[in-house]
Design a protein around this motif. Structure first.
Motif, PDB file in Angstrom:
ATOM      1  N   ALA A   1       7.627  64.812  18.628  1.00 39.07           N
ATOM      2  CA  ALA A   1       6.973  64.658  19.921  1.00 39.07           C
ATOM      3  C   ALA A   1       7.058  63.220  20.420  1.00 39.07           C
TER       4      ALA A   1
ATOM      5  N   GLN B   1       9.305  69.252  28.191  1.00 38.76           N
ATOM      6  CA  GLN B   1       8.425  69.043  27.056  1.00 38.76           C
ATOM      7  C   GLN B   1       9.041  68.011  26.127  1.00 38.76           C
TER       8      GLN B   1
ATOM      9  N   VAL C   1       7.971  75.690  29.873  1.00 38.72           N
ATOM     10  CA  VAL C   1       7.655  74.261  29.873  1.00 38.72           C
ATOM     11  C   VAL C   1       6.404  73.947  30.700  1.00 38.72           C
ATOM     12  N   GLY C   2       5.920  74.936  31.464  1.00 36.78           N
ATOM     13  CA  GLY C   2       4.701  74.732  32.241  1.00 36.78           C
ATOM     14  C   GLY C   2       4.922  74.332  33.676  1.00 36.78           C
TER      15      GLY C   2
ATOM     16  N   VAL D   1       6.402  65.068  31.702  1.00 37.36           N
ATOM     17  CA  VAL D   1       6.372  65.532  30.314  1.00 37.36           C
ATOM     18  C   VAL D   1       5.076  66.315  30.134  1.00 37.36           C
ATOM     19  N   ASN D   2       5.202  67.612  29.964  1.00 34.81           N
ATOM     20  CA  ASN D   2       4.044  68.502  29.943  1.00 34.81           C
ATOM     21  C   ASN D   2       3.752  68.980  28.523  1.00 34.81           C
ATOM     22  N   LEU D   3       2.520  69.433  28.317  1.00 30.08           N
ATOM     23  CA  LEU D   3       2.082  70.012  27.038  1.00 30.08           C
ATOM     24  C   LEU D   3       2.318  69.047  25.876  1.00 30.08           C
ATOM     25  N   TYR D   4       2.019  67.770  26.121  1.00 31.36           N
ATOM     26  CA  TYR D   4       2.279  66.747  25.106  1.00 31.36           C
ATOM     27  C   TYR D   4       1.120  66.657  24.118  1.00 31.36           C
TER      28      TYR D   4
ATOM     29  N   SER E   1      14.346  70.958  25.596  1.00 33.38           N
ATOM     30  CA  SER E   1      14.137  70.547  26.983  1.00 33.38           C
ATOM     31  C   SER E   1      15.237  69.607  27.456  1.00 33.38           C
TER      32      SER E   1
ATOM     33  N   GLU F   1      10.411  67.821  23.299  1.00 34.31           N
ATOM     34  CA  GLU F   1      11.148  68.469  22.217  1.00 34.31           C
ATOM     35  C   GLU F   1      12.609  68.611  22.653  1.00 34.31           C
TER      36      GLU F   1
ATOM     37  N   ASP G   1      -1.487  68.786  26.005  1.00 38.49           N
ATOM     38  CA  ASP G   1      -1.629  70.208  25.655  1.00 38.49           C
ATOM     39  C   ASP G   1      -3.071  70.426  25.206  1.00 38.49           C
TER      40      ASP G   1
END
Length: 415
Positions: free
Chosen positions: A359, A314, A134-135, A348-351, A319, A316, A380
């Protein structure tokens, strides 16, 4: 060489009783004025007005300022203020450009940069989620980097009201760095934080955080700490590298008395050196996670929200399942040990809104939780991947990137 004698222009008074002034100031003085005004939380226009008024009220002119290479500078002043300034400059036999420069230098001299506000208790931020990928590492590094940037420089920051927006283009404002002393702790046996910041994992047969937590230290933990990019962060950002022996941590902790406090016992001697310690947690719900969460508990005399858990997710569905498992573990630990663990928020990462309904609807689901609230939205984008590839901190590799701008907003949101 022809030198123009036109040094200023005035414009008709505005309905609010102000007139626009166009003159000249050296570029370095304009930048110092912009930075100092931001540091003191005042508008540049107000600083110029105050500086001119104070300069006019002095008994005599101040020391000359080097005005070579002066560039165009504009502001607005109350009606009559510029006329008064011109009269005083004439009496003192200084040019309008010189008088304006002296006025701005006077304001700078009488409005020093405020000192960095340091917490009474070292803040402890546990960056966690038992789901991998998830980063967490990128958020740990980026947040720490944003906390450590120079308080004497301005950086682009995403404005707060857009923290949970879905737009890719972000409105920004220039704000001073936070200037805090920060320690990043790589608590993950995979050593991603260590490698991403250009360092090698600690040797298996040497000393490590695992050894200190297990009660078997081989030296001083402080000796293992390394500095990160001194040129950009001025020696304020440090890293405690990981070691692959952390894969054995849960086994070793099972034999340790009061194992929930093992991480705190190991890191406590380091706390006096730092304002903030961020722990990059492993994707695990084991004993090591208990120790990390316990380390982030609210201590006696500490204000709510100063330390605690920062949860990275994330947009999705998987998560959400991982989030439920993690919060259940944290809540159980609070009940079992009778401690308070604050949630610092959800990141909320890598969006990427281009991924469509999954998303955007997932993001809205996170926003709807409210408690804890979404405190960061990081896109992202390629810059983070590039920074990892070249093993450099994101905020020094791409300081004006949208991800860097978002990291600074996140750091301020949890400060």
């Amino acid at each position: 060489m022809y030198v123009s004698k036109v040094t200023l222009m005035t414009f008709p008074a505005s309905p609010g009783g102000r007139e626009k002034i166009v003159s000249k100031l050296p570029g370095w003085l304009q930048q110092d004025l912009k930075t100092r005004a931001a540091q003191n939380g005042v508008e540049i226009q107000a600083a110029v007005e105050q500086g001119i008024q104070d300069w006019c009220n002095l008994a005599s002119a101040t020391a000359n300022v080097d005005t070579s290479g002066a560039d165009s500078f504009s502001t607005s002043l109350p009606d009559g203020r510029w006329d008064e300034f011109k009269r005083v400059a004439g009496d003192r036999q200084v040019s309008l450009i010189q008088g304006l420069a002296q006025s701005m230098q006077l304001w700078l001299d009488t409005h020093p940069a405020p000192g960095v506000e340091r917490p009474a208790v070292t803040r402890r931020i546990v960056v966690c989620n038992q789901k991998g990928g998830v980063g967490k590492t990128a958020i740990t590094a980026g947040t720490g980097e944003a906390l450590a940037e120079d308080s004497g420089r301005l950086y682009p920051v995403r404005i707060a009201r857009q923290l949970a927006a879905v737009n890719d283009v972000l409105e920004t404002e220039d704000l001073p760095g936070l200037g805090l002393r920060v320690l990043l702790v790589d608590f993950d046996p995979q050593c991603h934080l260590t490698s991403q910041l250009g360092r090698s994992p600690l040797l298996m047969n040497g000393d490590s955080l695992t050894n200190h937590m297990a009660g078997d230290p081989k030296g001083d933990l402080l000796d293992l700490i390394v500095s990160v990019d001194d040129e950009h962060f001025g020696g304020r950002l440090h890293l405690l590298p990981a070691c692959n022996d952390a894969f054995l941590l849960d086994v070793r902790l099972s034999a340790v008395r009061a194992r929930e406090a093992a991480l705190e016992r190991a890191l406590a001697p380091l706390e006096s050196y730092y304002d903030v310690i961020l722990v990059d947690c492993p994707p695990s719900l084991g004993l090591s996670m208990d120790a990390a969460v316990y380390y982030g508990r609210r201590r006696e005399g500490e204000k709510p929200g100063q330390s605690g858990a920062l949860i990275v997710v994330q947009a999705e569905d998987s998560s959400a399942d991982a989030y439920e498992l993690l919060t259940t573990q944290i809540d159980d630990l609070q009940g079992d040990l009778q401690i308070d663990i604050d949630y610092l928020g959800i990141v909320v990462n890598l969006y990427d809104s281009r991924r469509g309904y999954i998303a955007t609807s997932s993001l809205q689901g996170w926003v709807d939780i409210k408690d804890p609230k979404v405190v960061g939205l990081i896109g992202d984008l390629k810059e983070q991947k590039e920074a990892v590839r070249v093993r450099q901190p994101l905020l020094s590799y791409a300081p004006k990137s949208q991800q860097a701008i978002g990291m600074r907003a996140l750091a301020r949101e949890i400060s």
